[in-house]
Design an enzyme around this catalytic site. Structure first.
Site, mmCIF file in Angstrom:
data_model
loop_
_atom_site.group_PDB
_atom_site.id
_atom_site.type_symbol
_atom_site.label_atom_id
_atom_site.label_comp_id
_atom_site.label_asym_id
_atom_site.label_seq_id
_atom_site.Cartn_x
_atom_site.Cartn_y
_atom_site.Cartn_z
ATOM 1 N N TYR A 53 35.000 39.401 46.264
ATOM 2 C CA TYR A 53 33.951 40.218 46.893
ATOM 3 C C TYR A 53 33.560 41.405 46.020
ATOM 4 O O TYR A 53 32.384 41.755 45.900
ATOM 5 C CB TYR A 53 34.469 40.687 48.260
ATOM 6 C CG TYR A 53 33.454 41.338 49.173
ATOM 7 C CD1 TYR A 53 32.086 41.201 48.961
ATOM 8 C CD2 TYR A 53 33.885 42.088 50.264
ATOM 9 C CE1 TYR A 53 31.163 41.795 49.807
ATOM 10 C CE2 TYR A 53 32.970 42.684 51.130
ATOM 11 C CZ TYR A 53 31.611 42.540 50.898
ATOM 12 O OH TYR A 53 30.707 43.131 51.746
ATOM 13 N N ASN A 89 43.885 39.675 47.561
ATOM 14 C CA ASN A 89 42.566 39.956 46.993
ATOM 15 C C ASN A 89 42.118 41.396 47.218
ATOM 16 O O ASN A 89 41.926 42.144 46.269
ATOM 17 C CB ASN A 89 41.514 39.016 47.589
ATOM 18 C CG ASN A 89 41.257 37.804 46.717
ATOM 19 O OD1 ASN A 89 41.861 37.640 45.677
ATOM 20 N ND2 ASN A 89 40.361 36.948 47.165
ATOM 21 N N ASP A 130 39.980 28.769 47.652
ATOM 22 C CA ASP A 130 40.695 30.040 47.514
ATOM 23 C C ASP A 130 41.057 30.639 48.876
ATOM 24 O O ASP A 130 42.103 31.267 49.028
ATOM 25 C CB ASP A 130 39.853 31.030 46.717
ATOM 26 C CG ASP A 130 39.858 30.737 45.227
ATOM 27 O OD1 ASP A 130 40.560 29.795 44.822
ATOM 28 O OD2 ASP A 130 39.159 31.447 44.478
ATOM 29 N N GLY A 131 40.169 30.464 49.866
ATOM 30 C CA GLY A 131 40.450 30.981 51.197
ATOM 31 C C GLY A 131 41.690 30.349 51.803
ATOM 32 O O GLY A 131 42.502 31.040 52.444
#
Length: 293
Positions: free
Chosen positions: A190, A147, A74-75
């Site tokens: 997060y 995000n 995902d990063g």
């Protein structure tokens, strides 16, 4: 179809899967556009007999490619946002990482995924973005996030006091280690690990999630994405960290900034047998009795 490839440096264990991606593209007669730094990394490690087109920034992509394939977790996929920007180029992620909410194609599905991609058997899942506006334009032209936007203390100093305003009206002062403003896409990142709710895409909401709040009665708040949030900070440290997805800057406490919905969206590719619900169930192991495994 013109396809761009983006990736980071990774361990050699992933190279066979990268090779499989290029083999599949060659099978369909596609000459891919490859990110410059990634091209240098795979040089001599991955074989491709045809010409590779190289791109370095968003101007090399806009109007040139139909689809971008992200190789990694995902990063890595979040990194593509600075290359895609407002071009509308749809993105699909092949997951070489662990969880993979965004990069949802598993390594064992590479061939079938690319075949469906080339045959245009997919739909677009549009995702809303956040944008940061500040006095000194903190993130320059990359002031948008898929995000979340996160405020965090810089070191091991005492907790911060984050004053938050909703459309100019005082909302709350957060005594905490930080504060997260997340999109529905970022609600499973997060924010989720800090106790925030899962918000479905296209819900037209943001969530404000405190990080280790000192007051036990402070909880995540879901607001309409038509609102604008503004922030003022104070604390023992004169500086703090401000992140925009994976991009981070050290910011002086005297600088004020606001967060609101961006004026463009991110197009995530969903293959014909894939849905957000199936991704949630697979990644979070919903509906599975893990005691049997």
């Amino acid at each position: 179809m013109k396809i761009a490839i983006y990736g980071r440096d990774f361990s050699n264990t992933a190279l066979p899967y990268v090779q499989q991606v290029f083999d599949c593209l060659m099978e369909f007669g596609i000459e891919p556009y490859v990110y410059d730094k990634f091209s240098q990394f795979i040089s001599g490690k991955v074989y491709f007999p045809k010409k590779l087109h190289i791109y370095r920034n968003n101007t090399d992509l806009k109007g040139q490619v139909d689809v971008l394939i992200s190789l990694g977790g995902d990063g890595t996929m979040l990194d593509t946002l600075t290359l895609i920007r407002d071009s509308g180029i749809p993105v699909i992620g092949i997951n070489f990482g662990r969880l993979g909410f965004l990069a949802s194609i598993n390594k064992g599905e590479i061939k079938s995924a690319i075949e469906r991609l080339v045959n245009k058997k997919f739909s677009l899942d549009t995702r809303d973005l956040l944008t940061i506006e500040s006095e000194n334009n903190i993130f320059g032209h990359e002031n948008f996030a898929l995000n979340d936007v996160t405020i965090h203390r810089r070191d091991n100093s005492a907790m911060m006091i984050i004053h938050c305003y909703l459309n100019g009206e005082f909302l709350n002062s957060y005594w905490a280690d930080g504060l997260i403003v997340a999109t529905p896409t970022g609600s499973t990142a997060y924010s989720l690990s800090c106790g925030g709710p899962i918000i479905f895409p296209r819900s037209e909401n943001f969530v404000i999630t405190p990080v280790s709040a000192h007051n036990l009665n402070v909880r995540p708040v879901v607001i309409s994405d038509s609102n604008t949030l503004s922030f003022e900070l104070e604390g023992r440290s004169s500086k703090y960290l401000l992140s925009c997805d994976s991009r981070m800057e050290v910011v002086d406490c005297s600088i004020k900034f606001s967060v609101k919905k961006a004026g463009f969206q991110f197009n995530l590719i969903r293959l014909d047998n894939e849905s957000y619900l199936s991704t949630l169930r697979n990644k979070l192991l919903w509906g599975i009795d893990t005691r049997n495994y």
